[in-house]
Design a protein around this motif. Structure first.
Motif, mmCIF file in Angstrom:
data_model
loop_
_atom_site.group_PDB
_atom_site.id
_atom_site.type_symbol
_atom_site.label_atom_id
_atom_site.label_comp_id
_atom_site.label_asym_id
_atom_site.label_seq_id
_atom_site.Cartn_x
_atom_site.Cartn_y
_atom_site.Cartn_z
ATOM 1 N N ILE A 306 -8.879 5.905 3.382
ATOM 2 C CA ILE A 306 -8.490 5.274 2.120
ATOM 3 C C ILE A 306 -7.332 6.033 1.474
ATOM 4 O O ILE A 306 -6.350 5.430 1.000
ATOM 5 C CB ILE A 306 -9.698 5.210 1.162
ATOM 6 N N LYS A 307 -7.426 7.346 1.464
ATOM 7 C CA LYS A 307 -6.371 8.172 0.869
ATOM 8 C C LYS A 307 -5.049 7.960 1.606
ATOM 9 O O LYS A 307 -3.993 7.796 0.969
ATOM 10 C CB LYS A 307 -6.779 9.646 0.909
ATOM 11 N N ASN A 308 -5.092 7.934 2.929
ATOM 12 C CA ASN A 308 -3.877 7.724 3.724
ATOM 13 C C ASN A 308 -3.250 6.368 3.416
ATOM 14 O O ASN A 308 -2.030 6.248 3.267
ATOM 15 C CB ASN A 308 -4.193 7.813 5.215
ATOM 16 N N SER A 313 0.906 3.044 0.748
ATOM 17 C CA SER A 313 1.266 1.916 -0.118
ATOM 18 C C SER A 313 2.207 2.372 -1.229
ATOM 19 O O SER A 313 3.154 1.671 -1.600
ATOM 20 C CB SER A 313 0.007 1.304 -0.730
ATOM 21 N N LYS A 314 1.962 3.572 -1.776
ATOM 22 C CA LYS A 314 2.820 4.092 -2.841
ATOM 23 C C LYS A 314 4.223 4.378 -2.322
ATOM 24 O O LYS A 314 5.214 4.258 -3.061
ATOM 25 C CB LYS A 314 2.203 5.372 -3.420
ATOM 26 N N ALA A 315 4.308 4.797 -1.044
ATOM 27 C CA ALA A 315 5.603 5.164 -0.477
ATOM 28 C C ALA A 315 6.482 3.950 -0.187
ATOM 29 O O ALA A 315 7.702 4.068 -0.060
ATOM 30 C CB ALA A 315 5.393 5.965 0.808
ATOM 31 N N LEU A 316 5.845 2.771 -0.052
ATOM 32 C CA LEU A 316 6.606 1.562 0.263
ATOM 33 C C LEU A 316 7.377 1.021 -0.950
ATOM 34 O O LEU A 316 6.954 1.171 -2.061
ATOM 35 C CB LEU A 316 5.645 0.488 0.800
#
Length: 316
Positions: A306-308, A313-316
């Motif tokens: 989940i953390k990965n 998602s934040k990096a996209l």
């Protein structure tokens, strides 16, 4: 027709996650003014589902209420969403059937023991996600199991759930007729979970079939129940046949879990730790502390996944 609602019969068991919305194959729900999720003590007439649950992206289910509360606290710390020692309120406190905890985009829910109990929970949980207008949801069962040919403490990521005859199917009697549904699980999700375990390198993890049985004793070929009408040799022959068929662990929920997630279009996985090797015995004899550590392994793996995914998602 309401967006995300379908009346098509999806009995092929497809695990495609192309459609991001949760599917409900029940036209009768459209005629209801209110949908009461009785066993969760929630309802569309009394709760604002989109406001309460609309941001959910991950649902983790497991048998024990205390274990799922512990997981909610653990994921709180892992995601940096607060104090992991602080109490997390039970959303379903008005009922003693199930417990539910929400931490950011993660919902942690208990499902009890066995196919009937998890089936009831999933019907209402899937409707909850639908009424909340959730999309792109991943659901993972985390639990315990008996291993076959594996050392205690090994983690099994289920490729498919099989019945006691080693068939990848779930049979249910509906209106007096037998309905058969597929129990294949999402292969891509299983691979991502395995990659997370390889990154961690904390415990042995394998991908294999999981046998789902209707009870804990005779259905799992144990010799220590109140009744037993087979020999130890017959038991070992059966378990060896299961191993040769690709079965690596045994539990009591995965088949209906896989079948119902397939029907609703949810990307799903089952991650269970083995508490013993059934080829070597029937009774769980490890100490309490050892068992607690074993039970934390699926939680650690799923939390890492989940953390990965959230970081990606934040990096996209």
């Amino acid at each position: 027709m309401t967006p995300g609602f379908t009346t098509e019969k999806r009995e092929d068991g497809s695990t495609s996650s192309k459609n991001s919305c949760v599917h409900l194959s029940n036209p009768h729900l459209q005629k209801m003014k209110e949908d009461i999720l009785y066993h969760l003590d929630l309802g569309t007439g009394t709760h604002d589902f989109p406001a309460l649950f609309g941001d959910i992206k991950f649902v983790c289910v497991g048998g024990s209420p205390s274990r799922m509360k512990a997981f909610s606290k653990y994921i709180t710390g892992e995601l940096g969403l607060g104090d992991p020692n602080a109490d997390v309120p039970n959303i379903c406190a008005g009922t003693d059937r199930y417990a539910m905890y929400k931490v950011g985009p993660v919902l942690s829910v208990s499902h009890g023991m066995g196919i009937p109990s998890i089936s009831i929970l999933l019907h209402e949980l899937i409707k909850l996600l639908y009424h909340s207008k959730c999309s792109d949801v991943t659901i993972i069962r985390i639990g315990t199991s008996g291993g076959i040919g594996l050392e205690p403490g090994s983690v099994v990521i289920t490729s498919q759930a099989v019945d006691a005859s080693f068939k990848p199917q779930f049979e249910q009697i509906i209106l007096g007729k037998t309905v058969v549904r597929s129990t294949q699980l999402d292969g891509e999700l299983a691979q991502k979970l395995m990659e997370c375990s390889q990154e961690m390198q904390e415990f042995k993890t394998v991908v294999g079939s999981t046998m789902c049985t209707l009870d804990f004793y005779e259905g799992q070929a144990r010799l220590d129940g109140a009744f037993c009408f087979y020999t130890e040799e017959e038991k070992l022959q059966y378990l060896q046949a299961a191993f040769e068929a690709g079965v690596r662990n045994i539990e009591m929920e995965s088949s209906v879990f896989a079948a119902m997630c397939n029907l609703s279009g949810l990307q799903a996985a089952v991650v269970c730790v083995t508490l013993l090797n059934r080829l070597e015995g029937d009774q769980i004899s490890s100490s309490h502390d050892v068992l607690v550590e074993y039970q934390q392994r699926p939680q650690k793996l799923v939390s890492r996944f989940i953390k990965n995914r959230l970081e990606k998602s934040k990096a996209l």
